[in-house]
Structure formats: C-alpha cells, structure tokens
Design a protein around this motif. Structure first.
Motif, PDB file in Angstrom:
ATOM      1  N   UNK A 299      25.169  49.726 -16.694  1.00 19.37           N
ATOM      2  CA  UNK A 299      24.242  50.831 -16.559  1.00 19.37           C
ATOM      3  C   UNK A 299      23.734  50.750 -15.128  1.00 19.37           C
ATOM      4  N   UNK A 300      23.642  51.863 -14.487  1.00 13.64           N
ATOM      5  CA  UNK A 300      23.199  51.880 -13.093  1.00 13.64           C
ATOM      6  C   UNK A 300      21.948  51.032 -12.928  1.00 13.64           C
ATOM      7  N   UNK A 301      22.013  49.999 -12.102  1.00 14.69           N
ATOM      8  CA  UNK A 301      20.860  49.119 -11.949  1.00 14.69           C
ATOM      9  C   UNK A 301      19.724  49.800 -11.202  1.00 14.69           C
ATOM     10  N   UNK A 302      18.526  49.318 -11.474  1.00 11.48           N
ATOM     11  CA  UNK A 302      17.378  49.772 -10.702  1.00 11.48           C
ATOM     12  C   UNK A 302      17.547  49.236  -9.297  1.00 11.48           C
TER      13      UNK A 302
ATOM     14  N   UNK B  83      14.621  46.582 -21.264  1.00 13.78           N
ATOM     15  CA  UNK B  83      15.066  45.312 -20.691  1.00 13.78           C
ATOM     16  C   UNK B  83      16.436  45.516 -20.057  1.00 13.78           C
ATOM     17  N   UNK B  84      16.556  45.182 -18.786  1.00 14.64           N
ATOM     18  CA  UNK B  84      17.844  45.309 -18.099  1.00 14.64           C
ATOM     19  C   UNK B  84      18.830  44.330 -18.723  1.00 14.64           C
ATOM     20  N   UNK B  85      19.923  44.873 -19.267  1.00 14.33           N
ATOM     21  CA  UNK B  85      20.902  44.044 -19.970  1.00 14.33           C
ATOM     22  C   UNK B  85      22.310  44.400 -19.534  1.00 14.33           C
TER      23      UNK B  85
ATOM     24  N   UNK C  10      18.184  41.183 -16.697  1.00 16.40           N
ATOM     25  CA  UNK C  10      17.351  40.114 -17.256  1.00 16.40           C
ATOM     26  C   UNK C  10      18.147  39.335 -18.301  1.00 16.40           C
ATOM     27  N   UNK C  11      19.037  40.065 -19.004  1.00 14.94           N
ATOM     28  CA  UNK C  11      19.783  39.472 -20.114  1.00 14.94           C
ATOM     29  C   UNK C  11      21.265  39.793 -19.985  1.00 14.94           C
ATOM     30  N   UNK C  12      22.086  38.781 -20.203  1.00 15.30           N
ATOM     31  CA  UNK C  12      23.538  38.948 -20.294  1.00 15.30           C
ATOM     32  C   UNK C  12      23.883  38.712 -21.758  1.00 15.30           C
ATOM     33  N   UNK C  13      24.542  39.667 -22.393  1.00 15.10           N
ATOM     34  CA  UNK C  13      24.922  39.525 -23.800  1.00 15.10           C
ATOM     35  C   UNK C  13      26.399  39.163 -23.853  1.00 15.10           C
TER      36      UNK C  13
END
Length: 109
Positions: free
Chosen positions: A5-8, A44-46, A18-21
């Motif tokens: 997803x386009x990062x901030x 949450x940035x994932x 913040x999180x890697x799934x």
C-alpha cells in the motif's frame, strides 16, 4: 511479488511498515493478507508478501523494511486463532491471541 500500500511519506522519506505479516506456508497466505488488511483498516502500517517465500527470507525482508513487529501465521496459529508476535528489535517472540497481538502492535511494546 509483494502487496504494498502506498507508504506515508514524511519529510525524511517513506515511513516503514509497523508490522510485517508473514505466512509460514502458502496455505496461510490468505489469512496473512486478511490480517494485513485488518491492520491497515485500523490505521497500522502493515506489509504482507504475496510470494511464497521461506520464513527466514520473510524475516530478513521485515528487518530490511524496518518493521517493528512481525506477525507470523502458521497452521497451528490459524487453527488456534492465535499469532506469533516477533519483536524485531529484541528478537523476542511469543504466541498470543489475535486481540492481544493487535493491542501490542498498536501500543508499540
């Protein structure tokens, strides 16, 4: 391939997730993608990888992306409704309920 997803973008550049799934095997990949989407909807940035990759390579990628936490889904975790939470700074990992894991990554510790 990776789903990104386009990062901030901050003044210094892109904000790391913040999180890697991570999915232990291809069978858990749909659950991993669903969890990443749930995290994003919660603000949450994932990041989740769409490719079948060994877990060690996924952890290396999580580290290189600067993720604070890795949420790891294997067959047992999916069956139990739990997730392995790895703190990427300390290396500590612990199996937790999904609710506890979400609280932990939201609080940052």
């Amino acid at each position: 391939r990776s789903l990104r997803i386009r990062p901030s973008v901050a003044a210094e550049g892109p904000v790391p997730p913040r999180v890697y799934v991570a999915a232990v095997s291809p069978a858990e990949l749909p659950n991993a993608l669903q969890l990443a989407e749930q995290l994003r909807r919660g603000g949450i940035a994932a990041f989740a990888n769409l490719e079948e990759r060994p877990l060690a390579r996924q952890m290396k990628q999580a580290s290189s992306l600067g993720a604070r936490f890795a949420l790891i889904l294997g067959a047992d975790e999916v069956k139990e409704g739990r997730v392995m939470v790895k703190d990427m700074q300390t290396g500590e990992q612990k199996k937790e309920s999904l609710a506890d894991a979400l609280r932990k990554v939201n609080q940052g510790a």
